[in-house]
Design a protein around this motif. Structure first.
Motif, short mmCIF file in Angstrom:
data_model
loop_
_atom_site.label_atom_id
_atom_site.label_comp_id
_atom_site.label_asym_id
_atom_site.label_seq_id
_atom_site.Cartn_x
_atom_site.Cartn_y
_atom_site.Cartn_z
N ILE A 88 16.51 -9.49 23.26
CA ILE A 88 16.93 -8.15 23.46
C ILE A 88 15.34 -7.59 24.14
CG2 ILE A 88 17.32 -5.89 22.85
CD1 ILE A 88 19.83 -7.68 22.64
N GLY A 89 14.48 -8.01 23.29
CA GLY A 89 13.16 -7.22 23.66
C GLY A 89 12.91 -6.25 22.66
N GLU A 90 12.68 -5.00 23.44
CA GLU A 90 12.36 -3.84 22.34
C GLU A 90 13.76 -3.26 21.94
OE1 GLU A 90 10.06 -0.51 24.52
OE2 GLU A 90 10.98 1.12 23.03
N ILE A 91 14.01 -3.04 20.71
CA ILE A 91 15.18 -2.24 20.48
C ILE A 91 15.12 -1.02 19.76
CG2 ILE A 91 15.36 -3.52 18.03
CD1 ILE A 91 18.50 -3.97 18.57
N ILE A 92 13.59 -0.82 19.02
CA ILE A 92 13.14 0.44 18.61
C ILE A 92 12.04 0.70 18.98
CG2 ILE A 92 12.31 1.32 16.42
CD1 ILE A 92 14.88 0.58 14.93
N GLY A 93 11.49 1.94 19.51
CA GLY A 93 10.34 2.41 19.61
C GLY A 93 10.02 3.56 18.77
N GLY A 94 8.84 3.78 18.10
CA GLY A 94 8.64 4.85 17.38
C GLY A 94 7.21 4.96 17.17
N SER A 95 6.85 6.04 16.16
CA SER A 95 5.37 6.15 15.69
C SER A 95 5.23 7.08 14.60
CB SER A 95 4.62 6.68 16.94
OG SER A 95 4.74 8.24 17.08
N GLY B 198 -5.52 -4.07 26.26
CA GLY B 198 -5.02 -2.94 26.74
C GLY B 198 -3.94 -2.68 27.85
N VAL B 199 -3.70 -4.05 28.35
CA VAL B 199 -2.48 -4.07 29.03
C VAL B 199 -1.03 -3.84 28.18
CG1 VAL B 199 -3.42 -5.83 30.48
CG2 VAL B 199 -2.15 -6.77 28.64
N ASP B 200 -0.11 -3.46 28.93
CA ASP B 200 0.96 -3.08 28.55
C ASP B 200 2.01 -4.42 28.33
OD1 ASP B 200 3.27 -1.91 27.30
OD2 ASP B 200 3.58 -0.42 29.18
N LEU B 201 2.81 -4.80 27.37
CA LEU B 201 3.24 -5.79 27.10
C LEU B 201 4.74 -6.12 28.17
CD1 LEU B 201 2.88 -6.98 23.71
CD2 LEU B 201 1.59 -7.37 25.42
N GLN B 202 4.94 -7.03 28.85
CA GLN B 202 6.26 -7.15 29.66
C GLN B 202 7.30 -7.93 28.65
OE1 GLN B 202 6.36 -5.85 32.58
NE2 GLN B 202 4.14 -5.52 32.54
N SER B 203 8.57 -7.75 29.13
CA SER B 203 9.54 -8.29 28.21
C SER B 203 9.31 -9.77 28.19
CB SER B 203 10.94 -7.88 28.57
OG SER B 203 11.48 -8.86 29.81
N GLU B 204 8.71 -10.67 29.02
CA GLU B 204 8.53 -12.11 28.95
C GLU B 204 7.75 -12.37 27.75
OE1 GLU B 204 6.75 -13.40 32.42
OE2 GLU B 204 5.13 -12.12 32.63
N HIS B 205 6.47 -11.43 27.61
CA HIS B 205 5.72 -11.56 26.50
C HIS B 205 6.20 -11.35 25.00
CE1 HIS B 205 2.72 -10.01 29.88
NE2 HIS B 205 2.87 -11.28 29.84
N GLU B 206 6.97 -10.03 25.07
CA GLU B 206 7.84 -9.65 23.84
C GLU B 206 8.67 -10.93 23.40
OE1 GLU B 206 7.94 -4.93 24.66
OE2 GLU B 206 9.71 -5.96 24.97
N LYS C 13 -0.85 -21.98 31.07
CA LYS C 13 -0.62 -22.95 32.14
C LYS C 13 0.25 -21.90 33.21
CE LYS C 13 0.80 -26.87 29.28
NZ LYS C 13 1.94 -27.39 28.80
N LYS C 14 -0.31 -20.60 33.13
CA LYS C 14 0.24 -19.74 34.24
C LYS C 14 1.69 -19.52 34.64
CE LYS C 14 -4.16 -19.78 36.57
NZ LYS C 14 -4.99 -19.12 35.51
N LYS C 15 2.48 -19.86 33.36
CA LYS C 15 3.92 -19.62 33.59
C LYS C 15 4.60 -18.20 33.30
CE LYS C 15 5.34 -24.07 33.40
NZ LYS C 15 5.12 -24.84 32.14
N PHE C 16 3.61 -17.32 32.77
CA PHE C 16 4.16 -15.81 32.60
C PHE C 16 3.85 -15.42 34.11
CE2 PHE C 16 2.53 -15.23 28.17
CZ PHE C 16 3.90 -15.40 27.52
N GLN C 17 4.93 -14.60 34.43
CA GLN C 17 4.66 -13.81 35.71
C GLN C 17 3.62 -12.83 35.53
OE1 GLN C 17 8.37 -11.82 36.74
NE2 GLN C 17 7.59 -11.07 38.57
N TYR C 18 3.19 -12.20 34.47
CA TYR C 18 2.16 -11.40 34.30
C TYR C 18 1.44 -11.90 33.28
CZ TYR C 18 5.19 -7.78 36.50
OH TYR C 18 5.89 -7.00 37.40
N LEU C 19 -0.04 -12.54 33.71
CA LEU C 19 -0.79 -13.04 32.79
C LEU C 19 -1.38 -12.06 32.01
CD1 LEU C 19 -2.33 -15.79 35.00
CD2 LEU C 19 -0.61 -16.27 33.43
N VAL C 20 -1.83 -12.33 30.64
CA VAL C 20 -2.44 -11.70 29.80
C VAL C 20 -3.81 -11.85 29.71
CG1 VAL C 20 -2.52 -10.99 27.31
CG2 VAL C 20 -0.29 -11.46 28.34
N GLU C 21 -4.54 -11.15 30.34
CA GLU C 21 -6.05 -11.27 30.34
C GLU C 21 -6.74 -10.54 29.40
OE1 GLU C 21 -6.16 -11.56 34.58
OE2 GLU C 21 -5.73 -13.57 34.61
#
Ligand code: 4AD
Ligand code: MG
Length: 477
Positions: free
Chosen positions: A398-405, A345-353, A334-342
């Motif tokens: 919060i979205g991302e609270i931890i980043g690691g690998s 490979g795209v980076d996720l925005q906090s709205e997606h998370e 419905k194109k409610k996201f500011q950044y549409l996921v098409e």
């Protein structure tokens, strides 16, 4: 007489024993009842003065904000909501507070206003509660790792390398800003600088941490980190604290398990040890929620949210599956996201998370196996040639609270990634060398301390969970 902390007195049985309390006046009612807080607890103790016998000039100086020392008898309190009070025999004003000028009147102040007076907001219930919880979390972090045999390593604050390869760093220099020395090409000559090279404040202790994980086995760092990004959000600071465990012989799955165990332990610790402060913050958050439009309110209130996270497994989800879910989601269609996921490979925005966590799974999510092009150079390359063994833990609100690998432990793979990404190979010589001598599979992650405190306290702006926030355009105090 030596003072007793209010926290202790409030659970002492009152037997007319003589006690001394020192603290700050919150309110003074009817020329009789002083509510005193000394920071040991969110609660105040009531001290009752006999205005008939007390010097008029002293009575006048008992004002909100003043610091007092009172000595008297600890007696059962007839008043509701408290078991003890102090019948004052002696009262001394340690520090006056002019009621005309003291900015913290006994009423609700906005957090925006309090940020302007960060040197006094420590005296409010909210900041007292947040800081006591923050302390408890710092302690619990050390306890968690100590109990598991991890060693606390102090990595440097001033470094010559850019751990994230992202370049958002604060330079450290003693060169004269007006007349820096220049080389023959006219460039600033950092050989003449204090360290004989360019240096910056660290963005992460990870790279140095790895060198100790591959010696002591399991280590962690817990220190300040600095990012010169121009991020004016409720989730970013220019100076924040980060906890970075790093473990030899862990793969990405082990890493995810540790991240979940760690976060659940901390939340449980807060529930078990910070009950009064959390109760206060819970009510505070509830009031704040009520002022929001219905569709922006969270489904669970603070205490329920904490219990939920402490008790339920986190959802593990490969990036590729997340993209499929997002592509087919309602807000995307419905194109409610500011950044549409098409596309993949795209980076996720906090709205997606937040969609994944709050709407789709309704629980914390650990996203892993991200495209290598959106992640740091040190992450282990997967066999598919496209993804790396990265993981981000995403939390509700919060979205991302931890980043690691998992880290790239293979010398050739790491070197080629550094070259592909045009990173300064010469600065990373020692990091590469770690892969030449006794390399081992290893993994780690970074927990943003203030994001944890946001989650645990239910506060909504990261500037309100650190004593003196640093962000673009602000370094007051
Ligand atoms: O994802 P980040 O950038 O990862 C690292 O720095 C890795 N070296 C960690 C590691 O693997 N050892 O940062 C880790 C966490 C984020 O998930 C976030 O919680 C927090 O640090 N963080 C910030 N917190 C406040 N303000 C900022 N500007 C932050 N940037 C990251
Ligand atoms: Mg990250």
């Amino acid at each position: 007489m030596k003072r007793t902390k209010i926290k202790v007195l409030l659970s002492t049985s009152p037997q007319h024993q003589e006690v001394t309390v020192q603290g700050w006046v919150r309110t003074f009612r009817n020329n009789q009842f002083i509510a005193i807080n000394d920071g040991s607890t969110i609660n105040t103790i009531q001290a009752v003065v006999d205005f008939a016998t007390m010097d008029e000039s002293v009575l006048k100086r008992i004002t909100t904000g003043a610091c007092v020392s009172v000595t008297g008898e600890l007696i059962p309190s007839p008043a509701k909501g408290q078991t003890v009070e102090i019948k004052v025999n002696q009262l001394e004003i340690l520090g006056d507070s002019d009621p005309e000028k003291f900015p913290l009147q006994p009423k609700k102040h906005s957090l925006e206003f309090l940020r302007e007076i960060a040197h006094l907001r420590s005296r409010t219930n909210t900041f007292g509660a947040v800081m006591r919880v923050r302390h408890a979390m710092a302690y619990a972090i050390h306890k968690f790792y100590n109990d598991r045999g991890f060693f606390y390593i102090h990595t440097p604050i001033i470094t010559g390398s850019d751990a994230e390869g992202a370049g958002a760093m604060f330079r450290v220099t003693t060169l004269d800003a007006d007349k820096p020395p220049r080389d023959e090409n006219g460039h600033i000559d950092y050989k003449e600088d204090f360290f004989g090279r360019e240096t910056n404040l660290t963005v992460s202790g990870q790279l140095e941490g790895e060198t100790y994980a591959l010696a002591l086995g399991e280590i962690y760092t817990f220190g300040p980190t600095f990012r010169a990004e121009n991020s004016n959000t409720t989730r970013h600071l220019a100076e924040f604290w980060m906890i970075e465990p790093e473990m030899a012989f862990y793969d990405i799955q082990d890493n995810m398990q540790l991240a979940q165990d760690f976060l659940q332990y901390l939340v449980r610790y807060a529930l078990d040890n910070c009950a009064e402060d959390l109760e206060f913050l819970h009510k505070r958050a509830q009031e704040e929620e009520q002022s929001k439009p219905q569709d922006q309110r969270s489904e669970l209130c603070l205490l329920d949210r904490l219990k939920f996270v402490a008790e339920n497994d986190f959802q593990r989800l490969p990036y590729t599956e997340a993209i499929e879910i997002l592509k087919n989601s309602n807000p995307n269609k419905k194109k409610k996201f500011q950044y549409l996921v098409e596309e993949w490979g795209v980076d996720l925005q906090s709205e997606h998370e937040r969609f994944l966590v709050e709407k789709h799974f309704k629980k914390p999510v650990i996203l892993y196996n991200y495209p290598k092009d959106i992640k740091a150079f040190y992450m282990r390359q997967n066999e598919d040639g496209k993804t790396v063994a990265a993981m981000d833990v995403l939390f509700p609100g919060i979205g991302e609270i931890i980043g690691g690998s998992q880290r790239e432990e293979r010398y050739d793979r790491l070197l080629s990634r550094i070259q592909e990404m045009n990173l300064p190979e010469k600065d990373l010589w020692w990091y590469l060398e770690l892969r030449k001598f006794g390399s081992a599979p290893h993994s780690g992650f970074g927990l943003g301390f203030e994001r944890l405190i946001l989650f645990v306290t239910g506060m909504t702006n990261i500037r309100d969970v650190i004593a003196y926030p640093r962000f673009p355009g602000n370094a007051e105090f």
